[in-house]
Design a protein around this motif. Sequence first.
Motif, short mmCIF file in Angstrom:
data_model
loop_
_atom_site.label_atom_id
_atom_site.label_comp_id
_atom_site.label_asym_id
_atom_site.label_seq_id
_atom_site.Cartn_x
_atom_site.Cartn_y
_atom_site.Cartn_z
N LEU A 126 4.15 10.25 -10.07
CA LEU A 126 3.80 9.38 -11.63
C LEU A 126 3.84 10.42 -12.13
O LEU A 126 4.42 10.48 -12.97
CB LEU A 126 2.33 8.59 -11.49
CG LEU A 126 2.38 8.38 -12.65
CD1 LEU A 126 3.08 7.10 -12.47
CD2 LEU A 126 0.50 7.41 -12.66
N ALA A 127 4.12 11.12 -12.05
CA ALA A 127 3.84 12.67 -12.96
C ALA A 127 5.52 13.08 -13.30
O ALA A 127 5.60 13.47 -14.19
CB ALA A 127 3.03 14.04 -12.28
N ALA A 151 7.46 12.30 -16.73
CA ALA A 151 8.27 13.16 -17.08
C ALA A 151 9.39 13.01 -17.24
O ALA A 151 10.08 13.44 -18.50
CB ALA A 151 8.24 14.50 -16.17
N SER A 152 10.66 12.66 -16.36
CA SER A 152 11.66 12.14 -16.86
C SER A 152 11.91 10.80 -17.76
O SER A 152 12.35 10.95 -18.80
CB SER A 152 12.12 11.36 -15.46
OG SER A 152 12.21 11.92 -14.26
N ARG A 153 11.06 10.14 -18.34
CA ARG A 153 10.65 9.30 -19.20
C ARG A 153 10.77 9.94 -20.49
O ARG A 153 11.22 9.88 -21.61
CB ARG A 153 9.44 8.15 -19.16
CG ARG A 153 9.83 7.25 -18.35
CD ARG A 153 8.90 6.36 -18.60
NE ARG A 153 8.37 5.12 -17.00
CZ ARG A 153 7.61 4.48 -17.03
NH1 ARG A 153 6.56 4.36 -18.09
NH2 ARG A 153 8.01 3.59 -15.61
N ALA A 154 9.80 11.00 -20.60
CA ALA A 154 9.27 12.15 -21.71
C ALA A 154 10.99 12.61 -21.95
O ALA A 154 11.91 12.99 -23.41
CB ALA A 154 7.80 12.81 -21.66
N TYR A 171 0.83 -1.55 -0.48
CA TYR A 171 -0.43 -0.02 0.16
C TYR A 171 0.91 0.96 -0.53
O TYR A 171 0.39 2.58 -1.10
CB TYR A 171 -1.06 0.11 0.91
CG TYR A 171 -2.58 1.17 0.95
CD1 TYR A 171 -3.03 0.90 0.77
CD2 TYR A 171 -2.04 2.51 2.05
CE1 TYR A 171 -4.03 1.42 0.29
CE2 TYR A 171 -3.23 3.31 2.13
CZ TYR A 171 -4.49 2.66 0.92
OH TYR A 171 -4.64 4.05 1.08
N ARG A 172 1.82 1.59 0.55
CA ARG A 172 2.81 2.96 0.89
C ARG A 172 3.66 2.87 -0.74
O ARG A 172 3.58 3.72 -0.92
CB ARG A 172 4.08 1.96 2.05
CG ARG A 172 3.14 2.32 3.13
CD ARG A 172 4.24 2.51 4.37
NE ARG A 172 5.62 1.60 4.43
CZ ARG A 172 5.74 0.46 5.27
NH1 ARG A 172 4.53 0.00 6.22
NH2 ARG A 172 6.65 -0.68 5.40
N VAL A 173 3.64 1.62 -1.10
CA VAL A 173 4.47 1.57 -2.59
C VAL A 173 3.17 1.91 -3.45
O VAL A 173 3.64 3.06 -4.44
CB VAL A 173 5.24 0.04 -3.31
CG1 VAL A 173 5.22 -0.31 -4.43
CG2 VAL A 173 5.93 -0.36 -2.30
N VAL A 174 2.36 1.75 -3.37
CA VAL A 174 1.01 2.48 -4.75
C VAL A 174 0.95 3.92 -3.68
O VAL A 174 1.19 4.57 -4.79
CB VAL A 174 -0.07 1.58 -3.97
CG1 VAL A 174 -1.54 2.86 -4.98
CG2 VAL A 174 0.05 0.19 -4.67
N ASP A 175 0.83 4.04 -2.64
CA ASP A 175 0.45 5.70 -2.16
C ASP A 175 2.46 6.09 -2.95
O ASP A 175 1.70 8.17 -3.62
CB ASP A 175 1.57 5.82 -0.55
CG ASP A 175 -0.06 5.47 -0.55
OD1 ASP A 175 -1.48 5.68 -0.86
OD2 ASP A 175 -0.91 5.74 0.66
N TRP A 176 4.03 5.80 -2.59
CA TRP A 176 4.88 6.60 -3.27
C TRP A 176 5.02 6.35 -5.12
O TRP A 176 4.96 7.89 -5.40
CB TRP A 176 6.18 5.81 -3.11
CG TRP A 176 6.70 6.55 -3.62
CD1 TRP A 176 7.83 7.00 -3.08
CD2 TRP A 176 7.42 5.54 -4.87
NE1 TRP A 176 8.79 6.81 -4.26
CE2 TRP A 176 8.82 6.53 -4.98
CE3 TRP A 176 6.94 4.65 -5.53
CZ2 TRP A 176 9.77 6.84 -5.83
CZ3 TRP A 176 7.99 4.70 -6.90
CH2 TRP A 176 9.50 5.97 -7.72
N THR A 177 3.63 5.73 -5.69
CA THR A 177 4.12 5.74 -7.23
C THR A 177 3.07 7.08 -7.53
O THR A 177 2.95 7.77 -8.20
CB THR A 177 3.83 4.30 -7.16
OG1 THR A 177 4.52 3.14 -7.03
CG2 THR A 177 2.92 3.91 -9.06
N GLU A 178 1.61 7.32 -6.46
CA GLU A 178 0.82 7.83 -7.02
C GLU A 178 1.14 9.43 -7.20
O GLU A 178 1.11 10.08 -8.20
CB GLU A 178 -0.53 7.69 -6.36
CG GLU A 178 -1.28 6.59 -6.46
CD GLU A 178 -2.33 6.36 -6.27
OE1 GLU A 178 -2.53 6.40 -5.01
OE2 GLU A 178 -3.12 5.66 -5.76
N GLU A 179 2.24 8.82 -6.59
CA GLU A 179 3.48 10.65 -5.54
C GLU A 179 3.70 11.02 -6.60
O GLU A 179 3.94 12.49 -6.64
CB GLU A 179 3.61 10.87 -3.97
CG GLU A 179 2.59 10.77 -2.96
CD GLU A 179 3.54 10.56 -1.88
OE1 GLU A 179 4.10 10.51 -1.57
OE2 GLU A 179 2.55 10.02 -0.69
#
Length: 144
Positions: free
Chosen positions: A108-109, A113-116, A98-106
């Motif tokens: 994600l943007a 941007a890094s990928r782009a 659940y903490r990993v999912v929270d980190w991912t949501e925080e």
Amino acid sequence: MTDTAYVPRTDQGALLRDVLQRIGDKWSVIVICRLDGAPRRFNELRRLTDGITQRMLSATLRRLERDGLVSRTVHPTVPPRVEYALTERGRGLHAILYRVVDWTEENLAGIEASRAAYDAGAGADTGAEAVTDTRGAREADDPS
């Protein structure tokens, strides 16, 4: 006295890799998340886990049960009613996931941007590899 048996040091690395592979498997993570809160029957889990086949769900539940993350309870009815639930160990893992999912949501943007930036910039270079020196300047790998 603990309930864990001694594992020789040479085997601990293999065991660790196996456990990390299990908890990093997409279906295991999804099933663990679907079991949070209440026990569920097999077909209910299958409906909640979009895209999983009956065979994959069955294999995933067996592996999670073997690792002590999920319990399987057979109720003496006709036909038998089987429920799956997270064990205490499984609930502990769910809290981490659940903490990993929270980190991912925080993040994600920022990740997008890094990928782009990587895809548009030097990260997509197909020529000589570039390295960054300690001052942050990019230079070619080839010293000539």
